[in-house]
Design an enzyme around this catalytic site. Structure first.
Site, PDB file in Angstrom:
ATOM      1  N   LYS A 152       0.872  -1.168   0.000  1.00 12.77           N
ATOM      2  CA  LYS A 152       0.000   0.000   0.000  1.00 12.77           C
ATOM      3  C   LYS A 152       0.907   1.215   0.000  1.00 12.77           C
ATOM      4  O   LYS A 152       1.769   1.364   0.867  1.00 12.77           O
ATOM      5  CB  LYS A 152      -0.897   0.019   1.248  1.00 12.77           C
ATOM      6  CG  LYS A 152      -1.972   1.099   1.172  1.00 12.77           C
ATOM      7  CD  LYS A 152      -3.030   0.723   0.156  1.00 12.77           C
ATOM      8  CE  LYS A 152      -4.002   1.844  -0.099  1.00 12.77           C
ATOM      9  NZ  LYS A 152      -5.081   1.457  -1.006  1.00 12.77           N
ATOM     10  N   ARG A 184       1.701   3.322  -7.896  1.00 14.73           N
ATOM     11  CA  ARG A 184       1.632   1.858  -8.037  1.00 14.73           C
ATOM     12  C   ARG A 184       2.749   1.344  -8.938  1.00 14.73           C
ATOM     13  O   ARG A 184       3.365   0.300  -8.667  1.00 14.73           O
ATOM     14  CB  ARG A 184       0.270   1.444  -8.615  1.00 14.73           C
ATOM     15  CG  ARG A 184      -0.911   1.618  -7.683  1.00 14.73           C
ATOM     16  CD  ARG A 184      -2.159   0.968  -8.242  1.00 14.73           C
ATOM     17  NE  ARG A 184      -2.596   1.536  -9.507  1.00 14.73           N
ATOM     18  CZ  ARG A 184      -3.595   2.403  -9.658  1.00 14.73           C
ATOM     19  NH1 ARG A 184      -4.262   2.826  -8.596  1.00 14.73           N
ATOM     20  NH2 ARG A 184      -3.943   2.844 -10.859  1.00 14.73           N
ATOM     21  N   SER A 223      -1.375  -1.026  -4.367  1.00 15.92           N
ATOM     22  CA  SER A 223      -2.497  -0.097  -4.417  1.00 15.92           C
ATOM     23  C   SER A 223      -2.080   1.177  -3.715  1.00 15.92           C
ATOM     24  O   SER A 223      -1.145   1.187  -2.905  1.00 15.92           O
ATOM     25  CB  SER A 223      -3.751  -0.703  -3.772  1.00 15.92           C
ATOM     26  OG  SER A 223      -3.525  -1.021  -2.411  1.00 15.92           O
ATOM     27  N   GLU A 284      -6.883  -4.525 -14.443  1.00 19.27           N
ATOM     28  CA  GLU A 284      -6.848  -3.211 -15.077  1.00 19.27           C
ATOM     29  C   GLU A 284      -7.539  -3.255 -16.435  1.00 19.27           C
ATOM     30  O   GLU A 284      -7.685  -4.323 -17.047  1.00 19.27           O
ATOM     31  CB  GLU A 284      -5.413  -2.718 -15.260  1.00 19.27           C
ATOM     32  CG  GLU A 284      -4.612  -3.445 -16.320  1.00 19.27           C
ATOM     33  CD  GLU A 284      -3.259  -2.785 -16.590  1.00 19.27           C
ATOM     34  OE1 GLU A 284      -2.919  -1.831 -15.883  1.00 19.27           O
ATOM     35  OE2 GLU A 284      -2.570  -3.233 -17.518  1.00 19.27           O
ATOM     36  N   ARG A 311     -12.189  -4.011 -11.662  1.00 14.53           N
ATOM     37  CA  ARG A 311     -12.434  -4.797 -10.446  1.00 14.53           C
ATOM     38  C   ARG A 311     -13.708  -5.625 -10.573  1.00 14.53           C
ATOM     39  O   ARG A 311     -13.756  -6.787 -10.166  1.00 14.53           O
ATOM     40  CB  ARG A 311     -12.525  -3.876  -9.223  1.00 14.53           C
ATOM     41  CG  ARG A 311     -11.186  -3.468  -8.644  1.00 14.53           C
ATOM     42  CD  ARG A 311     -11.360  -2.793  -7.283  1.00 14.53           C
ATOM     43  NE  ARG A 311     -12.105  -1.548  -7.383  1.00 14.53           N
ATOM     44  CZ  ARG A 311     -11.565  -0.335  -7.549  1.00 14.53           C
ATOM     45  NH1 ARG A 311     -10.252  -0.228  -7.648  1.00 14.53           N
ATOM     46  NH2 ARG A 311     -12.306   0.745  -7.602  1.00 14.53           N
ATOM     47  N   GLY A 331      -7.718  -2.783  -8.214  1.00 24.24           N
ATOM     48  CA  GLY A 331      -7.660  -2.186  -9.545  1.00 24.24           C
ATOM     49  C   GLY A 331      -6.389  -1.402  -9.790  1.00 24.24           C
ATOM     50  O   GLY A 331      -5.784  -0.859  -8.866  1.00 24.24           O
ATOM     51  N   PRO A 338       1.094  -8.736 -17.116  1.00 21.73           N
ATOM     52  CA  PRO A 338       1.120  -8.154 -18.458  1.00 21.73           C
ATOM     53  C   PRO A 338       0.027  -7.101 -18.635  1.00 21.73           C
ATOM     54  O   PRO A 338      -0.984  -7.128 -17.923  1.00 21.73           O
ATOM     55  CB  PRO A 338       0.877  -9.363 -19.365  1.00 21.73           C
ATOM     56  CG  PRO A 338       0.197 -10.358 -18.496  1.00 21.73           C
ATOM     57  CD  PRO A 338       0.727 -10.161 -17.119  1.00 21.73           C
ATOM     58  N   GLY A 341      -3.841  -7.447 -18.021  1.00 18.85           N
ATOM     59  CA  GLY A 341      -4.030  -8.602 -17.146  1.00 18.85           C
ATOM     60  C   GLY A 341      -3.695  -8.232 -15.714  1.00 18.85           C
ATOM     61  O   GLY A 341      -4.003  -7.140 -15.257  1.00 18.85           O
TER      62      GLY A 341
END
Length: 353
Positions: A152, A184, A223, A284, A311, A331, A338, A341
């Site tokens: 996080k 992220r 995230s 994503e 999500r 998300g 990849p 994905g």
């Protein structure tokens, strides 16, 4: 110093009625554990998962008042579609566990506080890499034995952007929502570098070039939130030097409908005689604007951010396979699997041999 026998853990997955719900803490006593045994609290809350998702802040504040200072909290906002709000309590479980020749181990730590100018930049990447390196060594694992690194990390708010500019430095972006993606990405690339999934040059080049699609980690799950200024990090791995009924394995989804890859992971668990305890996945919207040649609208929807669509899509697929809607789907998967994905980690329990 590297321990000869890494500490094993248990994972309790418990529903929550709202982001401030602490009733799952009562389950610890029933499991013979106390709050002092909690290594990490990892949860899904029902906010929007974006910059102003204060459900994460509420949940983190409530839990951090109960657990030891060294315990990390990781709350991912957004329970779109069928996803259910819940917490995963990772607790120390030293056993004994006779009849098991390996087991799931975990270690948690934090980076130093990051200045606003460092968010999404090389200094964040390096801070995450250093902390992951230390935690992997603490567990006595090789990088190949690591199944997931959950992070996080901070984002940029309007106040943090103003504070950055007050020092005469421009932030990595002035778009607060984009800052989540940049943060992220820096965390994921730090993980990839620590686990030997890319070279140092490739990691830093990918951080500067959005098109560096080939540089990613199969075990990173990052995230971002406004509720912290450092990075909370949890490392999970299956160790041959430990004895526990819990194990983990990891893989990636090639796109948001990659049922085959998920089935292979679940089949491996079944082949070992295990039972799935939890699934951690990244999702994503494919940056190409298509999924297997068909156009998607996740990136052009002005009503809902793309991470919310992703999500919901992946959450439905995973829930059907896992037989529960209390799965952890986060998300925004920049360099976490990849493009389009995402990384997937399955935690499962083995019967006594």
């Amino acid at each position: 110093m590297t321990p000869s026998t890494p500490a094993t853990i248990d994972l309790l997955r418990l529903p929550t009625a709202d982001p401030g719900d602490l009733t799952p803490a009562r389950a610890l006593a029933a499991a013979g554990r106390t709050l002092d045994d909690v290594l990490a609290v990892v949860g899904k809350t029902e906010g929007n998962g974006c910059v102003n998702d204060f459900s994460r802040t509420l949940a983190a504040t409530r839990w951090e008042s109960l657990v030891p200072d060294e315990t990390v909290t990781v709350f991912s906002g957004g329970t779109e579609g069928v996803l259910s709000p819940h917490v995963n309590l990772l607790v120390a479980d030293p056993g004994p566990h006779p009849g098991h020749d390996r087991g799931l181990v975990a270690a948690a730590g934090r980076t130093r506080d990051l200045q606003p100018a460092e968010v999404g930049r090389g200094s964040q990447l390096s801070a995450v890499r250093e902390t992951v390196d230390a935690l992997v060594k603490q567990l006595g694992l090789t990088p190949d034995e690591v199944d997931m690194v959950l992070v996080k990390c901070p984002l940029l708010t309007s106040d943090r952007i103003a504070a950055c500019r007050a020092t005469g430095v421009e932030p990595v972006t002035e778009d607060t929502y984009e800052s989540m993606a940049r943060s992220r990405a820096a965390a994921a690339l730090g993980i990839a570098l620590a686990l030997g999934e890319c070279t140092e040059d490739a990691a830093f080049e990918a951080l500067e070039a959005k098109g560096a699609a080939g540089v990613w980690s199969s075990r990173a799950s990052a995230s971002a939130g406004a509720e912290l200024t450092d990075c909370h990090i949890l490392v999970l791995g299956t160790s041959g030097a430990a004895s526990s009924p819990l194990r983990a394995l990891h893989g990636v989804m090639r796109d948001a409908i990659d049922l085959e890859s998920l089935q292979q992971l679940f089949a491996q668990v079944a082949a070992e005689g295990g039972t799935v305890v939890q699934v951690f996945a990244k999702a994503e919207a494919d940056p190409s604007g298509t999924v297997r040649g068909e156009r998607h609208t996740m990136l052009t929807d002005s009503d809902l951010n793309s991470t919310r669509h992703a999500r919901a899509a992946v959450g439905g697929l995973l829930s059907a396979l896992a037989g529960t809607t209390a799965v952890y789907v986060s998300g925004g998967a920049e360099h976490q699997g990849p493009p389009g994905g995402g990384s997937v980690t399955v935690v499962y329990r083995m019967p006594v041999a």
